[in-house]
Design an enzyme around this catalytic site. Structure first.
Site, PDB file in Angstrom:
ATOM      1  N   SER A  68     -34.562  -4.655 -32.632  1.00  0.00           N
ATOM      2  CA  SER A  68     -33.271  -3.988 -32.781  1.00  0.00           C
ATOM      3  C   SER A  68     -33.411  -3.002 -33.930  1.00  0.00           C
ATOM      4  O   SER A  68     -33.820  -3.389 -35.031  1.00  0.00           O
ATOM      5  CB  SER A  68     -32.192  -5.032 -33.086  1.00  0.00           C
ATOM      6  OG  SER A  68     -30.921  -4.450 -33.011  1.00  0.00           O
ATOM      7  N   GLU A  69     -33.097  -1.726 -33.686  1.00  0.00           N
ATOM      8  CA  GLU A  69     -33.487  -0.702 -34.661  1.00  0.00           C
ATOM      9  C   GLU A  69     -32.740  -0.787 -35.988  1.00  0.00           C
ATOM     10  O   GLU A  69     -33.110  -0.144 -36.953  1.00  0.00           O
ATOM     11  CB  GLU A  69     -33.370   0.708 -34.063  1.00  0.00           C
ATOM     12  CG  GLU A  69     -31.985   1.164 -33.659  1.00  0.00           C
ATOM     13  CD  GLU A  69     -31.694   0.899 -32.189  1.00  0.00           C
ATOM     14  OE1 GLU A  69     -32.239  -0.083 -31.632  1.00  0.00           O
ATOM     15  OE2 GLU A  69     -30.911   1.662 -31.605  1.00  0.00           O
ATOM     16  N   ASN A  70     -31.672  -1.609 -36.052  1.00  0.00           N
ATOM     17  CA  ASN A  70     -31.021  -1.776 -37.341  1.00  0.00           C
ATOM     18  C   ASN A  70     -31.779  -2.737 -38.257  1.00  0.00           C
ATOM     19  O   ASN A  70     -31.322  -3.011 -39.361  1.00  0.00           O
ATOM     20  CB  ASN A  70     -29.567  -2.228 -37.163  1.00  0.00           C
ATOM     21  CG  ASN A  70     -29.441  -3.501 -36.365  1.00  0.00           C
ATOM     22  OD1 ASN A  70     -30.208  -3.728 -35.423  1.00  0.00           O
ATOM     23  ND2 ASN A  70     -28.504  -4.342 -36.716  1.00  0.00           N
TER      24      ASN A  70
END
Lengths: 217, 226
Positions: free
Chosen positions: A46-48
């Site tokens: 998840s890119e966060n």
């Protein structure tokens, strides 16, 4: 007939190989996590800032600092890792993500993708999409074949591009198409539709594989 | 040693009109809401904000936008703030802001470049798109890259979970996001944290932002709810 979104998501999940690192976009792509075949173990990125994204949090069990890239409360799997945005996009841009699955507004026959902006109407921004489609080893677009009848698969994108020539595969409720040097190449068809219907729903020429298969969902 | 603990009001007192400010957080997680509240109260105008997103409608950077304090927003994704994504002329505070949209990895890496003394970055991301307009491209080993310049700021407003009195910071889960890198790229860094502990209470192995980056600390902020 099964729900259209479930058909798409379940077919997407069949593209995952054991050991893959996968990034799923918001909406239908995220649903693919519910259909991962038995024996296939993947890590969701998840890119966060999370590798080891788990299912959505149960109501009442949300952890305030744990969300997915869509800002929804999620869980982390055993063996997960948290990191900052620099590391996260190093993973993405550096070619360490095997598969990314995103939605699209338009895809054209050369693999160009538009999914971040409709000028003067809706400008959400590209977020991590430009990095994901350039960095990931395989780019799958999961979307409904048309936008309420309006073509989304085109000869040439009309909206601002997310990236040039990056799409490998498009999975819709009608079938599976690959991008080849000759344009859209239909490899699987949902038996609920005919080739003529797919052609009519596509704004570019489609080549049909001589070994066309029924879409497995 | 300089005492860094202050109130939120004291912390933002130095932020004047026209300041360039980085604001940490992603989808409102890890966003220093208490510092933004203090900045809304102070009312500094014509701000340039560099942030991952635009917060949500009336949350995070969304508070500054609603209050008409922002001249320019440099961000990656503003879709969670419906007021910005669907901006219309009947919301003049938000409509008249200059928006610069940047790929998220480029945003992170250009902030990093500023913080660690690099003159820019070379990235393949954005080639052939509107992002590349007016920018130089460079070929390295036969591959084309876009030259992106560093992003620095006058101030960074960031949020941690635990900090010691010196300013060593630990972040919680996905609240780390842009906070660590923004701490390196601004002249003056203001941290708010849920818990302040004595110097020595944090295991040095666990420090995520070393104290040297932090100029002032506001303690006792509430857990982030969305």
């Amino acid at each position: 007939m099964q729900d259209i979104k479930a058909i798409i998501a379940s077919r997407v999940a069949k593209e995952f190989r054991d050991g893959d690192t996968v990034n799923l976009g918001i909406g239908v792509p995220t649903m693919a996590a519910d259909f991962i075949p038995e024996g296939v173990d993947i890590m969701l990125q998840s890119e966060n800032g999370l590798l080891g994204l788990g299912p959505a949090s149960a109501c009442g069990e949300e952890q305030f600092d744990l969300v997915n890239a869509g800002g929804a409360y999620v869980t982390a799997t055993p063996g997960a890792a948290f990191f900052d945005s620099v590391m996260s996009f190093g993973i993405i841009r550096g070619g360490h993500v095997d598969v990314t699955v995103l939605g699209a507004m338009e895809v054209d026959e050369t693999g160009n993708l538009a999914n971040w902006c409709i000028p003067d109407k809706f400008v959400p921004g590209m977020g991590g999409a430009m990095d994901l489609v350039v960095g990931a080893k395989k780019v799958i677009i999961a979307m409904q074949h048309t936008n309420k009848g309006k073509h989304k698969l085109l000869k040439k994108c009309t909206l601002p591009l997310t990236a040039v020539g990056v799409v490998h595969m498009i999975i819709t409720e009608m079938g599976v198409l690959e991008i080849t040097e000759e344009g859209f190449f239909l490899t699987e068809i949902n038996p609920d539709y005919t080739i003529e219907q797919i052609r009519a729903a596509t704004g570019a020429e489609i080549k049909v594989s001589s070994s066309l298969k029924d879409m497995t969902v | 040693m300089k005492k860094k603990i202050v109130t939120a009001e004291q912390a933002v007192e130095c932020i004047g009109d026209g300041a360039v400010i980085m604001v940490g957080g992603f989808a409102s997680i890890g966003t220093p809401e208490e510092l933004i509240d203090a900045l809304v109260k102070k009312g500094s105008k014509d701000l340039t904000i560099i942030s991952c997103d635009a917060g949500r409608a009336g949350l995070g950077v969304g508070k500054l936008l609603r209050n008409g304090q922002v001249k320019k927003l440099i961000a990656s994704h503003v879709g969670l703030n419906t007021e910005v994504a669907y901006r219309t002329p009947d919301q003049p505070e938000i409509y008249h802001v200059e928006y610069v949209l940047v790929p998220q990895g480029t945003l992170a890496e250009c902030i990093r470049a500023a913080g660690c003394g690099l003159g820019g970055i070379l990235t393949p991301v954005g080639l052939g798109t509107a992002v590349a307009e007016g920018k130089e491209t460079v070929r390295v080993k036969g591959k084309e890259y876009l030259l992106e310049e560093p992003f620095s700021a006058d101030f960074a407003l960031i949020r941690g979970a635990i900090a010691d009195h010196a300013g060593n910071v630990i972040y919680n889960m996905t609240a780390r996001n842009f906070n660590t890198v923004m701490a390196t790229a601004a002249e003056h860094v203001i941290l708010c944290a849920e818990e302040i502990v004595e110097i020595g209470a944090i295991d040095p192995n666990h420090v995520m932002t070393p104290a040297l980056f932090i100029d002032s600390i506001v303690g006792g902020v509430k857990p982030c709810r969305i």
